[in-house]
Scaffold this motif. Structure first.
Motif, PDB file in Angstrom:
ATOM      1  N   HIS A   1      -8.961  -8.723   0.747  1.00 27.63           N
ATOM      2  CA  HIS A   1      -7.890  -7.742   0.968  1.00 27.63           C
ATOM      3  C   HIS A   1      -8.319  -6.544   1.789  1.00 27.63           C
ATOM      4  O   HIS A   1      -7.539  -5.612   1.951  1.00 27.63           O
ATOM      5  CB  HIS A   1      -7.362  -7.205  -0.364  1.00 27.63           C
ATOM      6  N   THR A   2      -9.543  -6.509   2.218  1.00 30.39           N
ATOM      7  CA  THR A   2      -9.960  -5.331   2.993  1.00 30.39           C
ATOM      8  C   THR A   2     -11.261  -5.609   3.736  1.00 30.39           C
ATOM      9  O   THR A   2     -12.105  -6.368   3.257  1.00 30.39           O
ATOM     10  CB  THR A   2     -10.138  -4.115   2.077  1.00 30.39           C
TER      11      THR A   2
ATOM     12  N   VAL B   1      -4.750 -11.557   4.600  1.00 32.34           N
ATOM     13  CA  VAL B   1      -3.410 -11.222   4.131  1.00 32.34           C
ATOM     14  C   VAL B   1      -2.437 -10.819   5.245  1.00 32.34           C
ATOM     15  O   VAL B   1      -1.322 -10.413   4.966  1.00 32.34           O
ATOM     16  CB  VAL B   1      -3.474 -10.139   3.027  1.00 32.34           C
TER      17      VAL B   1
ATOM     18  N   ASN C   1       1.088 -11.416   3.539  1.00 34.66           N
ATOM     19  CA  ASN C   1       1.713 -10.933   2.301  1.00 34.66           C
ATOM     20  C   ASN C   1       3.234 -10.923   2.383  1.00 34.66           C
ATOM     21  O   ASN C   1       3.820 -10.992   3.464  1.00 34.66           O
ATOM     22  CB  ASN C   1       1.262  -9.487   2.023  1.00 34.66           C
TER      23      ASN C   1
ATOM     24  N   ALA D   1      -5.325  -3.848   5.895  1.00 35.25           N
ATOM     25  CA  ALA D   1      -5.371  -5.316   5.937  1.00 35.25           C
ATOM     26  C   ALA D   1      -3.971  -5.880   6.169  1.00 35.25           C
ATOM     27  O   ALA D   1      -3.777  -6.769   6.994  1.00 35.25           O
ATOM     28  CB  ALA D   1      -5.976  -5.847   4.652  1.00 35.25           C
TER      29      ALA D   1
HETATM   30  C1  GL2 Z   1      -5.233  -3.827  -0.057  1.00 34.48           C
HETATM   31  C2  GL2 Z   1      -4.991  -3.445   1.403  1.00 34.48           C
HETATM   32  O1  GL2 Z   1      -5.523  -2.196   1.664  1.00 34.48           O
HETATM   33  C3  GL2 Z   1      -3.512  -3.521   1.819  1.00 34.48           C
HETATM   34  O2  GL2 Z   1      -3.425  -3.400   3.221  1.00 34.48           O
HETATM   35  C4  GL2 Z   1      -2.906  -4.847   1.405  1.00 34.48           C
HETATM   36  O3  GL2 Z   1      -1.528  -4.874   1.698  1.00 34.48           O
HETATM   37  C5  GL2 Z   1      -3.123  -5.062  -0.085  1.00 34.48           C
HETATM   38  C6  GL2 Z   1      -2.605  -6.401  -0.546  1.00 34.48           C
HETATM   39  O4  GL2 Z   1      -3.136  -7.441   0.205  1.00 34.48           O
HETATM   40  O5  GL2 Z   1      -4.520  -5.033  -0.379  1.00 34.48           O
HETATM   41  N1  GL2 Z   1      -6.637  -3.990  -0.272  1.00 34.48           N
HETATM   42  C7  GL2 Z   1      -7.106  -3.241  -1.278  1.00 34.48           C
HETATM   43  O6  GL2 Z   1      -8.244  -3.220  -1.713  1.00 34.48           O
HETATM   44  N2  GL2 Z   1      -6.095  -2.533  -1.765  1.00 34.48           N
HETATM   45  C8  GL2 Z   1      -4.950  -2.788  -1.078  1.00 34.48           C
HETATM   46  O7  GL2 Z   1      -3.877  -2.304  -1.303  1.00 34.48           O
HETATM   47  N3  GL2 Z   1      -6.220  -1.692  -2.820  1.00 34.48           N
END
Ligand code: GL2
Length: 796
Positions: A353-354, A419, A448, A637
């Protein structure tokens, strides 16, 4: 007709029955809390019928089960969700009204279950909704935090945190399962006995299960969210108590409970804290035991595991589930290491996710080995096996005295996904470049999505009603049908109704803000909203700097034809993230000065709403005219807030980052306000040592706005308060606020111009709604089922 009257009176009876026998209250004396509990139980009864039937069917059909392991499930309130998913809005309202109660008051009495930080946790909650709507047999596994994400308030404009206590009142949605208790070990040592490896932990904590049914659209299917709570194996030491040491007598219990006590409040940013690692192992290990127990109840050949289960690791937080499954298969069930590795690999999948380096979890191997000695051995063997097949040191899950959870997850997983399209590409080019070269088919993309039930149908009932009237109600479970709205958008009468809905939502937000915060917002102005966690890469400071420059310009020329705007912010900063907290303080200080300025206040207002959570988002998203998605390209992300706004008819001002890229492709570039550098330009620009100063020299507006931070304009009582922000932007500016400022300013003026033509704006907004159907989490889940899990719907 007769039938609905009948059901309605049945439901009224059910409500009264629960008020009387569950709550022990007479309608005359019942409080909103009692009514909420009674209503929740009456709704829950209906959900339970579906839940039992779904579980039965899964056993009968022996379908593949999906297990979604996540440290966070940001589910928010459940009552309204249940009522909407069961399509019982009218029934519930009528039943309450027959007792003189207002449904909104009752729904708003429910505390938010804030078991997550932001996007990652909210995505998990949207996925649960979609899995149940689709009818894919699935379990969410997580932690039942006693204290969710902290509550935020402001004292003199500064963020102050206080504990969130959602479990202080009885929680009507969960079922405690005292019979499901699993002992989880920590520490100790590893022995070799009778040809077997045995781990003897030094400490044991019990995990107790609490189940919440998650019902899908129209109550056709319900899955389970199982959350683990920490309990002591020996809760109470009677000898110590009798000897008079009362505190020590309950110490075991207190220690065990700390494991599920609080949610770590860092978003995309983990520090190597021991309790965090314990939490991760605690819930992963309990979940793996539970998964195997369920499998064993139906099968006796472990080779069938990959055919019957798919495990999804939501980020690296549950990555230890891989070595744990392997450990049980090898050490306890007697499979060879190779066979155990093969089976584990085919069950596990990992979502990244990042790409932020500080968020890629790494553990000091001494800490790791002290808590999980056998797992460290196993990770070494996994690494050796991988190295043997692909001799390349940089691919290792262990190096420099650290255990690297990203690499470990990649190596363990059958599929790894990003994502958004851009994020997945960047993953291949950067963090997993070498691993991707070795395993080119492993990485897939699953952009997503958000659940249309909560993020349109329930949070924006007026728009939902207009859409249903126009194209029928099938869009709720098949969001791409929204494209059928396009012909109506050409009809001015229809477009006026669309605009009326937006205006009514804005008026409702104004009432709320006036009632709760005592601030009167101008409902005629454009509502420009940035709501998300506070982080430098999300660049709330770019937004406020542009606001300052705009305010200065209005003051220079107060009689010009300015387009009125209300700038709305909300979001929490992690307790230890001082820079982000200073940005909140700055926005509050700017708001104080600007809102009091008689020369500008008719055309510019600024407000930072405290305690951003799911419920506040549900109020803000339907009322937005403009969605701010302005992260430094390559850093976000995906984003999911961006999708909620577009779906509710708010065009985006944004960079080509995360899912913005795909949103723009879908809604059309003429309906999106693009600005800023691209991800590769960002990387190049950063190589210039003086990128910020060049940008400042080239744009006097930026220089003047920074000067206002330095000269104490917004903090006359403490003139130096924001110098460090100005200095940071001038001399370092890692997230390129200055370099993107001028183009952001240009895009904002384009927004102003576009908003002046209200008809054209309404069309743009409606096209955003009509073309956002692809961003349903149902589409995302279908993608996971097909590309990653090989799972099927059991709804005929
Ligand atoms: C995150 C991303 O920063 C964000 O861009 C993404 O939409 C979400 C869900 O995939 O995941 N990654 C992360 O560690 N957090 C997010 O919100 N906390």
């Amino acid at each position: 007709m007769a039938r609905s009257v009948q059901t309605s009176s049945n439901f009224r009876d059910a409500l009264l029955r629960h008020l009387t026998y569950t709550m022990g209250k007479d309608p005359e004396h019942a409080q909103p809390f009692d009514w909420r509990m009674a209503l929740s139980h009456a709704i829950r009864d209906r959900i339970v019928d579906t839940w039992v039937a779904s579980t039965r069917k899964t056993y009968e059909q022996d379908g593949k089960r999906v297990y979604y392991l996540s440290m966070e499930f940001l589910i928010g309130r459940l009552l309204e969700d249940g009522i909407f998913n069961l399509d019982m809005v009218e029934e519930a309202k009528e039943a309450l009204e027959s007792f003189g109660m207002d449904m909104r008051t009752i729904l708003d009495d429910e505390p938010d279950a804030a078991l997550g930080n932001g996007g990652l946790g909210r995505l998990a909650a949207c996925f649960l909704d979609s899995l149940s709507t689709i009818g894919c047999p699935a379990y969410g596994y997580g932690i039942r935090y006693e204290n969710g994400l902290f509550k935020q308030s402001f004292v003199d404009g500064c963020q102050v945190e206080s504990p969130e206590t959602w479990l202080q009142e009885p929680h009507p949605w969960e079922f405690e399962r005292p019979e499901v208790r699993i002992n989880i070990g920590f520490g100790g040592d590893v022995h070799f006995e009778n040809g077997k490896t045995v781990w003897r932990p030094a400490e044991m904590i019990q995990a107790e299960a609490f189940d919440t049914p998650i019902v899908g659209w129209q109550g056709r299917w319900a899955n389970t969210l199982r959350l683990w709570a920490g309990r002591a194996v020996d809760p109470f030491d009677l000898d110590l108590f009798n000897s008079g040491d009362f505190a020590a007598a309950s110490e075991h219990e207190a220690l065990a409970r700390t494991i599920s006590r609080v949610l770590y409040p860092e978003d995309s940013n983990e520090a190597g804290k021991e309790l965090r690692l314990k939490q991760e192992y605690f819930f992963s290990a309990a979940s793996i035991r539970d998964i195997l127990r369920r499998f064993d109840s139906q099968h006796n050949d472990l080779k069938l595991l990959p055919e019957k289960i798919a495990i999804q690791l939501n980020d690296t937080h549950p990555a230890i589930a891989g070595p744990e499954l392997l450990r049980i298969l090898h050490d306890e069930r007697g499979l060879s290491f190779e066979e155990a590795l093969h089976i584990t690999h085919h069950c596990m999948n990992y979502t990244n996710h990042t790409l932020l380096p500080e968020a890629l979890e790494r553990w000091d191997e001494r800490l790791f080995g002290r808590l999980l000695p056998r797992h460290l051995d196993i990770i070494n063997r996994i690494d050796d096996a991988h190295y043997k097949a692909n001799p390349h040191r940089t691919l290792s899950a262990r190096s420099d005295g650290q255990v690297k959870m990203g690499e470990l997850s990649f190596i363990m997983a059958n599929r790894v996904n990003g994502v958004s399209a851009l994020h997945t590409d960047l993953m291949k080019q950067t963090v997993f470049k070498e691993l991707n070269a070795l395993h080119p088919d492993r990485i897939v993309n699953e952009t997503n999505g958000v659940t249309p039930r909560r993020w349109l149908h329930s949070c924006n009932p007026a728009l939902s009603g207009l859409i249903t009237e126009t194209i029928g109600e099938d869009w709720i479970a098949d969001l791409e049908q929204l494209e059928k709205l396009e012909p109506s958008i050409e009809d001015q009468g229809w477009l006026d109704r669309f605009t009326d809905v937006k205006n009514a939502n804005k008026a409702a937000l104004c009432d709320y803000v006036a009632g709760v915060h005592g601030v009167n917002l101008n409902p005629e102005a454009m509502f420009d909203i940035q709501i998300k966690r506070m982080h430098e890469y999300k660049r709330q400071h770019l937004n406020i700097l542009e606001t300052i420059a705009h305010w200065q310009e209005i003051r220079d020329n107060p009689t010009a034809d300015w387009v009125p705007r209300v700038k709305i912010f909300a979001g929490k900063a992690a307790q230890g993230y001082h820079f982000a907290k200073d940005i909140i303080h700055l926005i509050n200080d700017v708001a104080k000065l600007v809102n009091a300025d008689a020369a500008t206040r008719d055309v510019l207002q600024v407000i930072f709403l405290p305690n951003y959570n799911v419920s506040l988002a549900e109020r803000l998203v339907p009322a937005a005219d403009l969605s701010e998605q302005i992260s430094t390209a390559g850093k976000e992300a995906s984003g999911t807030g961006n999708m909620k706004f577009a779906l509710n008819g708010a065009p985006t001002i944004g960079t080509l980052d995360g899912a913005n890229v795909e949103i723009r492709d879908h809604v059309g570039k003429e309906n999106f306000f693009l600005f800023g550098m691209l991800a590769d330009e960002v990387m190049q620009r950063r190589m210039m040592h003086d990128h910020a100063q060049q940008a400042i020299n080239a744009d006097p507006r930026l220089g003047r706005a920074l000067e206002a931070l330095r000269d104490g304009t917004f903090s006359p009582e403490d003139p130096g308060r924001y110098t460090h922000i100005a200095d940071n932007l001038t001399w370092s500016d890692y997230f390129l606020v200055c370099s993107d400022f001028t183009d952001y300013w240009r895009a904002q003026r384009e927004v102003d111009k576009a908003y002046q033509d209200r008809k054209a704006w309404a069309k743009m907004a409606a096209l955003n709604t009509a073309r956002s159907g692809w961003f349903s989490s149902d589409r995302t889940i279908h993608g996971y089922m097909c590309d990653i899990w090989g799972a099927k719907s059991l709804i005929p």
